[in-house]
Design a protein around this motif. Structure first.
Motif, PDB file in Angstrom:
ATOM      1  N   TYR A 134       0.566  12.813  33.261  1.00  0.00           N
ATOM      2  CA  TYR A 134       1.389  14.350  32.644  1.00  0.00           C
ATOM      3  C   TYR A 134       0.543  15.402  33.115  1.00  0.00           C
ATOM      4  N   GLN A 135       0.815  16.323  32.956  1.00  0.00           N
ATOM      5  CA  GLN A 135       0.834  17.412  32.879  1.00  0.00           C
ATOM      6  C   GLN A 135       0.987  18.532  32.007  1.00  0.00           C
ATOM      7  N   ALA A 136      -0.082  19.325  31.378  1.00  0.00           N
ATOM      8  CA  ALA A 136       0.414  19.261  30.395  1.00  0.00           C
ATOM      9  C   ALA A 136       1.713  18.966  29.187  1.00  0.00           C
ATOM     10  N   LEU A 139       5.571  14.711  32.107  1.00  0.00           N
ATOM     11  CA  LEU A 139       5.917  13.866  33.120  1.00  0.00           C
ATOM     12  C   LEU A 139       6.022  14.365  34.637  1.00  0.00           C
ATOM     13  N   VAL A 140       4.172  13.891  35.290  1.00  0.00           N
ATOM     14  CA  VAL A 140       5.054  13.998  36.596  1.00  0.00           C
ATOM     15  C   VAL A 140       4.481  13.777  37.873  1.00  0.00           C
ATOM     16  N   VAL A 157       7.391  13.669  40.344  1.00  0.00           N
ATOM     17  CA  VAL A 157       8.147  14.328  38.570  1.00  0.00           C
ATOM     18  C   VAL A 157       8.422  15.320  38.461  1.00  0.00           C
ATOM     19  N   VAL A 158       9.770  16.179  38.486  1.00  0.00           N
ATOM     20  CA  VAL A 158       9.980  17.053  38.564  1.00  0.00           C
ATOM     21  C   VAL A 158      10.525  17.780  37.475  1.00  0.00           C
ATOM     22  N   ASP A 159      10.595  17.792  35.832  1.00  0.00           N
ATOM     23  CA  ASP A 159      11.100  18.031  35.017  1.00  0.00           C
ATOM     24  C   ASP A 159      12.319  16.814  34.480  1.00  0.00           C
ATOM     25  N   GLU A 160      11.469  15.651  34.783  1.00  0.00           N
ATOM     26  CA  GLU A 160      11.532  14.711  33.820  1.00  0.00           C
ATOM     27  C   GLU A 160      12.755  13.425  35.135  1.00  0.00           C
TER      28      GLU A 160
END
Length: 294
Positions: A134-136, A139-140, A157-160
């Motif tokens: 995770y970043q901020a 999930l990434v 992952v971008v925007d879940e």
């Protein structure tokens, strides 16, 4: 011994009653049965393994099923070394670790000043399954492990939603890349006033049912008098492009890739079972292959 392959392309398909029914029937015939996991969500392979283990508790013969993943098939292929951006491998020892129990699994969550950095799911103390990064608090990346404890797949992952995914070989190099795409699709719906679908009352439905028994000439007359209602619905369709780094072969969609993978396994004596929901997309790739549905 006859070979039977069940291709699993979705968890919904695997949970259909007909899947386990056909699987047990194949085992009862004494065939060599393989379940090939071809899910784009690579971490879901653990759910397939769990499902078969539960089924084996009720039916011992299921323990003889060979589970094959894409990572198993491509582990010896040559690949491309990923950059640190493409494969983020953080040192989790510097973060605060919290241990939880969830669905008979161990869950380790790693925190940095109260913010979630990573979550590691383990089958037991020695067997990692899935690492989510995770970043901020978003999930990434998702790393999926094999039974040997090595990372076998990565999803960026971008925007879940996983946008780019990699299958890794024994050396941790990318052998396959899956890229998610979307394209516009227009669906045309044509419902005239004499369509049974427009009837909301019994009397109307009865009248339309009678029209269904008309001669062709009578139908043409009614159709000419009817008002045509045509609707065009615009939507988007998701598909995946696939690149094999061993020979840089590109596949326009995932079904063309499945065909190439199965060609390594199929013989003239092999029976192939495919989810009925995927048959329409899959059959054109293998027009000469007899395909059974579950």
């Amino acid at each position: 011994m006859q070979q039977i392959i069940f291709l699993v392309t979705s968890l919904n398909g695997m949970h259909k009653p007909n899947f386990s029914k056909q699987l047990l029937q194949a085992l009862a015939r004494g065939a060599r049965v393989s379940v090939m996991v071809a899910l784009i969500d690579f971490d879901a392979s653990w759910l397939v393994r769990e499902y078969l283990n539960r089924l084996a508790k009720k039916h011992r013969q299921v323990a003889d099923v060979e589970l094959v993943t894409l990572a198993d098939m491509f582990r010896h292929e040559s690949g491309l070394k990923l950059t640190s951006d493409e494969r983020n491998a953080p040192d989790l020892t510097s973060f605060d670790e919290r241990l939880f129990a969830d669905d008979q699994q161990q869950v380790k969550r790693y925190l940095n000043e109260g913010h979630l950095v990573a979550e590691l799911r383990q089958l037991d103390d020695e067997t990692p399954m899935v690492l989510r990064q995770y970043q901020a608090d978003q999930l990434v990346q998702t790393d999926t492990y094999g039974l040997d404890g090595q990372v076998v797949a990565i999803e960026k992952v971008v925007d879940e939603v996983a946008q780019t995914s990699y299958i890794l070989n024994e050396q941790g190099e990318a052998v396959l890349r899956f890229v998610r795409h979307e394209r516009p699709v227009e669906q045309v719906y044509n419902l005239s006033t004499n369509s049974v679908m427009t009837a909301v009352e019994f009397s109307g439905a009865k009248q339309n049912a009678e029209q269904a028994n008309m001669t062709q000439r009578q139908k043409e007359k009614v159709a000419a008098e009817a008002i045509d209602h045509t609707s065009i619905i615009s939507t988007t369709e998701t598909y995946y492009g696939v690149l094999a780094y061993s020979n840089y072969r590109r596949f326009a969609d995932v079904y063309a890739f499945y065909q190439a993978v199965l060609s390594r396994l199929l013989t003239s004596d092999t029976q192939l079972y495919v989810d009925l929901a995927a048959n329409a997309a899959f059959s054109p790739q293998m027009p000469n292959q007899l395909i059974f549905n579950y």
